[in-house]
Enzyme design. Structure first.
Site, PDB file in Angstrom:
ATOM      1  N   GLU A   1      62.747 -49.289  21.266  1.00 31.95           N
ATOM      2  CA  GLU A   1      63.545 -48.584  22.043  1.00 31.95           C
ATOM      3  C   GLU A   1      64.209 -49.443  23.323  1.00 31.95           C
ATOM      4  O   GLU A   1      63.312 -50.276  23.623  1.00 31.95           O
ATOM      5  CB  GLU A   1      63.112 -47.264  22.465  1.00 31.95           C
ATOM      6  CG  GLU A   1      64.065 -46.547  23.143  1.00 31.95           C
ATOM      7  CD  GLU A   1      65.438 -45.842  22.744  1.00 31.95           C
ATOM      8  OE1 GLU A   1      66.042 -46.631  22.154  1.00 31.95           O
ATOM      9  OE2 GLU A   1      65.551 -44.948  22.840  1.00 31.95           O
TER      10      GLU A   1
ATOM     11  N   PHE B   1      71.318 -47.083  37.111  1.00 30.84           N
ATOM     12  CA  PHE B   1      72.087 -46.992  35.803  1.00 30.84           C
ATOM     13  C   PHE B   1      72.294 -48.443  35.441  1.00 30.84           C
ATOM     14  O   PHE B   1      73.024 -49.273  36.053  1.00 30.84           O
ATOM     15  CB  PHE B   1      73.328 -46.185  35.756  1.00 30.84           C
ATOM     16  CG  PHE B   1      73.724 -45.878  34.410  1.00 30.84           C
ATOM     17  CD1 PHE B   1      72.981 -45.075  33.693  1.00 30.84           C
ATOM     18  CD2 PHE B   1      74.497 -46.674  33.735  1.00 30.84           C
ATOM     19  CE1 PHE B   1      73.360 -44.705  32.319  1.00 30.84           C
ATOM     20  CE2 PHE B   1      74.871 -46.449  32.407  1.00 30.84           C
ATOM     21  CZ  PHE B   1      74.138 -45.494  31.778  1.00 30.84           C
TER      22      PHE B   1
ATOM     23  N   ASP C   1      74.382 -49.355  27.255  1.00 31.45           N
ATOM     24  CA  ASP C   1      75.819 -48.997  27.336  1.00 31.45           C
ATOM     25  C   ASP C   1      76.024 -48.292  28.444  1.00 31.45           C
ATOM     26  O   ASP C   1      75.181 -47.537  28.875  1.00 31.45           O
ATOM     27  CB  ASP C   1      76.348 -48.593  26.138  1.00 31.45           C
ATOM     28  CG  ASP C   1      76.000 -47.036  25.823  1.00 31.45           C
ATOM     29  OD1 ASP C   1      74.633 -46.875  25.854  1.00 31.45           O
ATOM     30  OD2 ASP C   1      76.717 -46.355  25.775  1.00 31.45           O
TER      31      ASP C   1
ATOM     32  N   ASP D   1      63.749 -43.068  29.731  1.00 34.04           N
ATOM     33  CA  ASP D   1      64.181 -42.721  30.873  1.00 34.04           C
ATOM     34  C   ASP D   1      63.466 -41.198  31.452  1.00 34.04           C
ATOM     35  O   ASP D   1      62.152 -41.126  31.853  1.00 34.04           O
ATOM     36  CB  ASP D   1      65.915 -42.570  30.834  1.00 34.04           C
ATOM     37  CG  ASP D   1      66.511 -42.046  32.199  1.00 34.04           C
ATOM     38  OD1 ASP D   1      66.006 -42.626  33.107  1.00 34.04           O
ATOM     39  OD2 ASP D   1      67.610 -41.250  31.914  1.00 34.04           O
TER      40      ASP D   1
ATOM     41  N   GLY E   1      71.326 -49.008  20.977  1.00 36.67           N
ATOM     42  CA  GLY E   1      70.609 -49.582  22.053  1.00 36.67           C
ATOM     43  C   GLY E   1      69.570 -50.656  22.070  1.00 36.67           C
ATOM     44  O   GLY E   1      69.274 -51.657  22.774  1.00 36.67           O
TER      45      GLY E   1
ATOM     46  N   ARG F   1      77.208 -53.386  26.156  1.00 33.93           N
ATOM     47  CA  ARG F   1      75.955 -53.622  25.157  1.00 33.93           C
ATOM     48  C   ARG F   1      75.944 -55.320  24.784  1.00 33.93           C
ATOM     49  O   ARG F   1      74.758 -55.721  24.729  1.00 33.93           O
ATOM     50  CB  ARG F   1      76.063 -52.995  23.826  1.00 33.93           C
ATOM     51  CG  ARG F   1      76.161 -51.538  23.966  1.00 33.93           C
ATOM     52  CD  ARG F   1      75.840 -50.825  22.389  1.00 33.93           C
ATOM     53  NE  ARG F   1      76.158 -49.594  22.264  1.00 33.93           N
ATOM     54  CZ  ARG F   1      75.355 -48.423  22.640  1.00 33.93           C
ATOM     55  NH1 ARG F   1      74.026 -48.744  23.219  1.00 33.93           N
ATOM     56  NH2 ARG F   1      75.704 -47.237  22.431  1.00 33.93           N
TER      57      ARG F   1
HETATM   58  P1  IMP Z   1      65.602 -40.424  27.732  1.00 31.89           P
HETATM   59  O1  IMP Z   1      65.704 -39.408  26.469  1.00 31.89           O
HETATM   60  O2  IMP Z   1      66.046 -39.721  28.877  1.00 31.89           O
HETATM   61  O3  IMP Z   1      64.369 -41.064  27.868  1.00 31.89           O
HETATM   62  O4  IMP Z   1      66.649 -41.420  27.507  1.00 31.89           O
HETATM   63  C1  IMP Z   1      66.624 -42.566  26.574  1.00 31.89           C
HETATM   64  C2  IMP Z   1      68.176 -42.923  26.481  1.00 31.89           C
HETATM   65  O5  IMP Z   1      68.850 -42.611  27.625  1.00 31.89           O
HETATM   66  C3  IMP Z   1      68.105 -44.504  26.255  1.00 31.89           C
HETATM   67  O6  IMP Z   1      67.860 -44.808  24.716  1.00 31.89           O
HETATM   68  C4  IMP Z   1      69.293 -44.900  26.587  1.00 31.89           C
HETATM   69  O7  IMP Z   1      70.403 -44.962  25.744  1.00 31.89           O
HETATM   70  C5  IMP Z   1      69.776 -43.870  27.600  1.00 31.89           C
HETATM   71  N1  IMP Z   1      69.587 -44.486  29.132  1.00 31.89           N
HETATM   72  C6  IMP Z   1      68.542 -44.112  29.999  1.00 31.89           C
HETATM   73  N2  IMP Z   1      68.739 -44.746  31.161  1.00 31.89           N
HETATM   74  C7  IMP Z   1      69.930 -45.690  30.703  1.00 31.89           C
HETATM   75  C8  IMP Z   1      70.356 -46.630  31.535  1.00 31.89           C
HETATM   76  O8  IMP Z   1      69.993 -46.914  32.746  1.00 31.89           O
HETATM   77  N3  IMP Z   1      71.590 -47.317  30.998  1.00 31.89           N
HETATM   78  C9  IMP Z   1      72.050 -47.113  29.809  1.00 31.89           C
HETATM   79  N4  IMP Z   1      71.476 -46.100  29.109  1.00 31.89           N
HETATM   80  C10 IMP Z   1      70.265 -45.449  29.502  1.00 31.89           C
HETATM   81 MG    MG Z   2      70.199 -45.358  23.630  1.00 30.01          MG
END
Ligand code: IMP
Ligand code: MG
Length: 178
Positions: free
Chosen positions: A98, A151, A158, A102, A43, A164
């Protein structure tokens, strides 16, 4: 692909301008330091590529690949390292690059993982952050934009490995993933 986008949140130019500001800040903050930017595949690729061109001090780059199981629109909470670093990071100033924070699970896990390797410092640069979704405490030194809980796809982000390559970031229509 544009037909699957409900609303564009950040156009190319907005992204470019904000990334230039981040590059300037980073260049000032890390002046005279041994800086290593670590991009999280896949990403972060467009962000990383544009960010390093705005960094005006010497630096090196490396990549890691991590995965949380599954390819749904939600993180599973289990993080796996798929590709580790190519070199030692001892005494280097690490900046993890990064696409989006999220829940914070991925970056929380990664910073803990890298802490064992005697880096001089470890910080985070995330293009986007969804503060409402946070379950883990993550202190990102650089954040491009805070975004609401939608989202998002494009510019590296992606859905099931698609979108992407969009040059902008937009909200994916719900009917695409429902
Ligand atoms: P976390 O571990 O929950 O912070 O998630 C991080 C990863 O979730 C990111 O590197 C993304 O790959 C994916 N992610 C979180 N939100 C989104 C979104 O809105 N669109 C696409 N990928 C997301
Ligand atoms: Mg990711």
């Amino acid at each position: 692909m544009k037909k699957d986008i409900k609303q564009v949140l950040f156009e190319e130019e907005q992204l470019r301008n904000r990334i230039r500001e981040l590059g300037n800040e980073i260049s000032k903050d890390y002046e005279g330091k041994d800086l290593l930017l670590i991009g999280i595949l896949k990403g972060s690729v467009p962000f990383m590529a544009d960010l390093i061109k705005e960094v005006t001090i010497p630096c090196s780059i490396d990549f890691m690949a991590v995965s949380s199981y599954g390819n749904s629109t939600k993180t599973s909470g289990v993080v796996r390292i798929l590709k580790d670093l190519d070199f030692e990071i001892e005494n280097k100033h690490i900046l993890i690059v990064e696409d989006i924070i999220d829940s914070g699970i991925t970056l929380r896990y990664l910073t803990e993982y890298l802490k064992g390797r005697k880096a001089a410092s470890i910080e985070i640069a995330a293009l986007l952050s969804k503060p409402e979704r946070r379950t883990e405490e993550v202190n990102a030194k650089y954040i491009g934009f805070n975004v609401p809980d939608y989202f998002l796809v494009g510019y590296g982000l992606d859905y099931s490995e698609k979108y992407r390559n969009l040059p902008y970031i937009g909200i994916l229509k719900e009917e695409v993933y429902r």
